[in-house]
Design a protein around this motif. Sequence first.
Motif, mmCIF file in Angstrom:
data_model
loop_
_atom_site.group_PDB
_atom_site.id
_atom_site.type_symbol
_atom_site.label_atom_id
_atom_site.label_comp_id
_atom_site.label_asym_id
_atom_site.label_seq_id
_atom_site.Cartn_x
_atom_site.Cartn_y
_atom_site.Cartn_z
ATOM 1 N N LYS A 90 82.840 19.946 22.006
ATOM 2 C CA LYS A 90 84.016 20.699 21.581
ATOM 3 C C LYS A 90 85.180 19.763 21.315
ATOM 4 C CE LYS A 90 82.799 24.980 23.947
ATOM 5 N NZ LYS A 90 83.100 25.896 25.080
ATOM 6 N N GLY A 91 85.803 19.968 20.163
ATOM 7 C CA GLY A 91 86.941 19.143 19.786
ATOM 8 C C GLY A 91 86.572 17.875 19.053
ATOM 9 N N LYS A 92 85.274 17.576 18.944
ATOM 10 C CA LYS A 92 84.843 16.348 18.266
ATOM 11 C C LYS A 92 84.502 16.633 16.808
ATOM 12 C CE LYS A 92 83.163 13.865 22.328
ATOM 13 N NZ LYS A 92 84.267 12.880 22.302
ATOM 14 N N LYS A 93 84.711 15.615 15.982
ATOM 15 C CA LYS A 93 84.443 15.710 14.555
ATOM 16 C C LYS A 93 83.397 14.660 14.184
ATOM 17 C CE LYS A 93 88.993 17.448 13.165
ATOM 18 N NZ LYS A 93 89.428 17.841 14.525
ATOM 19 N N GLY A 94 82.364 15.096 13.452
ATOM 20 C CA GLY A 94 81.278 14.185 13.119
ATOM 21 C C GLY A 94 80.835 14.273 11.676
ATOM 22 N N LEU A 95 80.326 13.161 11.167
ATOM 23 C CA LEU A 95 79.794 13.052 9.809
ATOM 24 C C LEU A 95 78.284 12.918 9.888
ATOM 25 C CD1 LEU A 95 79.933 12.450 6.706
ATOM 26 C CD2 LEU A 95 80.331 10.049 7.333
ATOM 27 N N VAL A 96 77.570 13.715 9.094
ATOM 28 C CA VAL A 96 76.112 13.658 9.035
ATOM 29 C C VAL A 96 75.689 13.308 7.611
ATOM 30 C CG1 VAL A 96 73.957 14.939 9.336
ATOM 31 C CG2 VAL A 96 75.879 15.345 10.895
ATOM 32 N N VAL A 97 75.003 12.175 7.471
ATOM 33 C CA VAL A 97 74.539 11.699 6.165
ATOM 34 C C VAL A 97 73.017 11.664 6.176
ATOM 35 C CG1 VAL A 97 74.582 9.795 4.511
ATOM 36 C CG2 VAL A 97 76.611 10.280 5.899
ATOM 37 N N GLY A 98 72.386 12.410 5.284
ATOM 38 C CA GLY A 98 70.941 12.317 5.167
ATOM 39 C C GLY A 98 70.186 13.626 5.236
ATOM 40 N N ILE A 99 70.883 14.765 5.221
ATOM 41 C CA ILE A 99 70.157 16.040 5.211
ATOM 42 C C ILE A 99 69.532 16.240 3.829
ATOM 43 C CG2 ILE A 99 70.342 18.549 5.370
ATOM 44 C CD1 ILE A 99 72.604 18.205 7.353
ATOM 45 N N ARG A 127 72.371 20.452 13.633
ATOM 46 C CA ARG A 127 72.289 21.761 14.278
ATOM 47 C C ARG A 127 72.672 21.668 15.757
ATOM 48 N NH1 ARG A 127 66.712 24.267 12.790
ATOM 49 N NH2 ARG A 127 66.129 22.667 14.297
ATOM 50 N N ASP A 128 72.207 20.611 16.422
ATOM 51 C CA ASP A 128 72.565 20.428 17.833
ATOM 52 C C ASP A 128 74.032 20.054 17.999
ATOM 53 O OD1 ASP A 128 70.725 20.149 20.505
ATOM 54 O OD2 ASP A 128 69.520 20.335 18.698
ATOM 55 N N PHE A 129 74.533 19.198 17.098
ATOM 56 C CA PHE A 129 75.958 18.846 17.155
ATOM 57 C C PHE A 129 76.814 20.117 17.078
ATOM 58 C CE2 PHE A 129 74.861 14.652 14.756
ATOM 59 C CZ PHE A 129 74.467 14.046 15.939
ATOM 60 N N ARG A 130 76.460 20.969 16.123
ATOM 61 C CA ARG A 130 77.233 22.192 15.905
ATOM 62 C C ARG A 130 77.092 23.150 17.089
ATOM 63 N NH1 ARG A 130 81.622 24.131 14.981
ATOM 64 N NH2 ARG A 130 81.726 26.197 14.048
ATOM 65 N N GLN A 187 76.761 22.460 20.070
ATOM 66 C CA GLN A 187 77.562 21.969 21.194
ATOM 67 C C GLN A 187 79.060 21.959 20.880
ATOM 68 O OE1 GLN A 187 76.333 21.651 24.092
ATOM 69 N NE2 GLN A 187 74.223 21.909 23.440
ATOM 70 N N GLY A 188 79.428 22.500 19.713
ATOM 71 C CA GLY A 188 80.840 22.721 19.434
ATOM 72 C C GLY A 188 81.516 21.748 18.487
ATOM 73 N N ALA A 189 80.766 20.796 17.916
ATOM 74 C CA ALA A 189 81.374 19.816 17.014
ATOM 75 C C ALA A 189 81.721 20.428 15.661
ATOM 76 C CB ALA A 189 80.438 18.631 16.821
ATOM 77 N N GLU A 190 82.748 19.891 15.043
ATOM 78 C CA GLU A 190 83.099 20.221 13.658
ATOM 79 C C GLU A 190 82.446 19.161 12.780
ATOM 80 O OE1 GLU A 190 87.128 21.021 10.946
ATOM 81 O OE2 GLU A 190 87.293 20.427 13.046
ATOM 82 N N LEU A 191 81.793 19.588 11.687
ATOM 83 C CA LEU A 191 80.964 18.660 10.926
ATOM 84 C C LEU A 191 81.395 18.497 9.473
ATOM 85 C CD1 LEU A 191 77.372 19.680 12.109
ATOM 86 C CD2 LEU A 191 78.814 17.826 12.993
ATOM 87 N N ALA A 192 81.176 17.280 8.985
ATOM 88 C CA ALA A 192 81.196 16.968 7.555
ATOM 89 C C ALA A 192 79.767 16.591 7.187
ATOM 90 C CB ALA A 192 82.132 15.808 7.267
ATOM 91 N N VAL A 193 79.271 17.122 6.098
ATOM 92 C CA VAL A 193 77.890 16.875 5.667
ATOM 93 C C VAL A 193 77.910 16.380 4.228
ATOM 94 C CG1 VAL A 193 75.754 18.071 4.986
ATOM 95 C CG2 VAL A 193 76.733 18.457 7.252
ATOM 96 N N THR A 194 77.044 15.426 3.926
ATOM 97 C CA THR A 194 76.938 14.926 2.552
ATOM 98 C C THR A 194 75.633 15.387 1.905
ATOM 99 O OG1 THR A 194 75.789 12.847 3.076
ATOM 100 C CG2 THR A 194 78.200 12.844 3.247
ATOM 101 N N ASP A 210 84.871 11.132 15.251
ATOM 102 C CA ASP A 210 84.347 10.841 16.586
ATOM 103 C C ASP A 210 82.923 10.292 16.566
ATOM 104 O OD1 ASP A 210 86.574 11.849 18.336
ATOM 105 O OD2 ASP A 210 86.153 13.679 17.198
ATOM 106 N N PHE A 211 82.133 10.695 15.590
ATOM 107 C CA PHE A 211 80.761 10.192 15.537
ATOM 108 C C PHE A 211 80.211 10.346 14.128
ATOM 109 C CE2 PHE A 211 80.343 14.685 16.704
ATOM 110 C CZ PHE A 211 79.326 15.147 15.867
ATOM 111 N N LEU A 212 79.166 9.595 13.849
ATOM 112 C CA LEU A 212 78.445 9.765 12.586
ATOM 113 C C LEU A 212 76.964 9.523 12.803
ATOM 114 C CD1 LEU A 212 77.402 6.913 11.056
ATOM 115 C CD2 LEU A 212 79.827 6.652 10.624
ATOM 116 N N LEU A 213 76.174 10.148 11.946
ATOM 117 C CA LEU A 213 74.732 9.946 11.910
ATOM 118 C C LEU A 213 74.342 9.447 10.533
ATOM 119 C CD1 LEU A 213 71.800 10.290 13.051
ATOM 120 C CD2 LEU A 213 71.847 12.570 12.014
#
Length: 257
Positions: free
Chosen positions: A8-17, A29-32, A34-41, A89-92
Amino acid sequence: MGEFASLKGKKGLVVGIANDRSIAYACARDFRAQGAELAVTYLNEKAKSYVEPLARDLDCSLFIPCDVREPGQLEAVFERIGAEWGELDFLLHSIAFAPREDLHGRVVDCSQAGFAQAMDVSCHSFIRMARLAEPLMKNGGCLLTVSFYGAEKVVEHYNLMGPVKAALEASVRYLAAELGPQGIRVHALSPGPLKTRAASGIDRFDELMENAAARAPQHQLADIRDVGATAALLVSDRSRTLTGNIIRIDAGYHIVG
């Protein structure tokens, strides 16, 4: 996992879907959850139609094109994150590529151009992401990439991707050492063989999966849900003193393989 790995409160970038069977999607899906806000490419317009419904399901704040082979596209992703979020806060990083003719041949026969392209997309793009993410991770953060057992041992038919993933794992260690003082943690997720679209390009991959399942101590393979659960834990504050690891999610195959 409940609140154990709350994001919760964390923002993450996911590259590769690429689709709903992607490692990147399982992690997102797990990031979300657990409450994360996501950017997806998404890779390009053709891929967009597959990824956009998944991004909607994830309630993504940002949905951005990104082909790391196209000059400026990766930089544009981070510029938009900086402009709209101001932090990360994080990226994949879950992308890899090698030309088919190079991937299906012997390593000794691979072309210079094919090797360079595989290294650029599969390894150097992670280093580029780390450099672009660093100024946005003002309070520390976590960088994740995806590797495979073939980086460590010779896996039949994995071919060119073996040396490339080995370089990626070495990069994880060096990035962890360099970014540690800023509180930025770096890991590679290394699942056993998984049925994904990327794996379909590897010759006789079904045979590789059967052999791995038979030899693994648990006599099974992990699936993308196991990878997602592990990724969510790693980017959470519960793992704040873990960095520089190759996290094997393979039902124990690596101890006997």
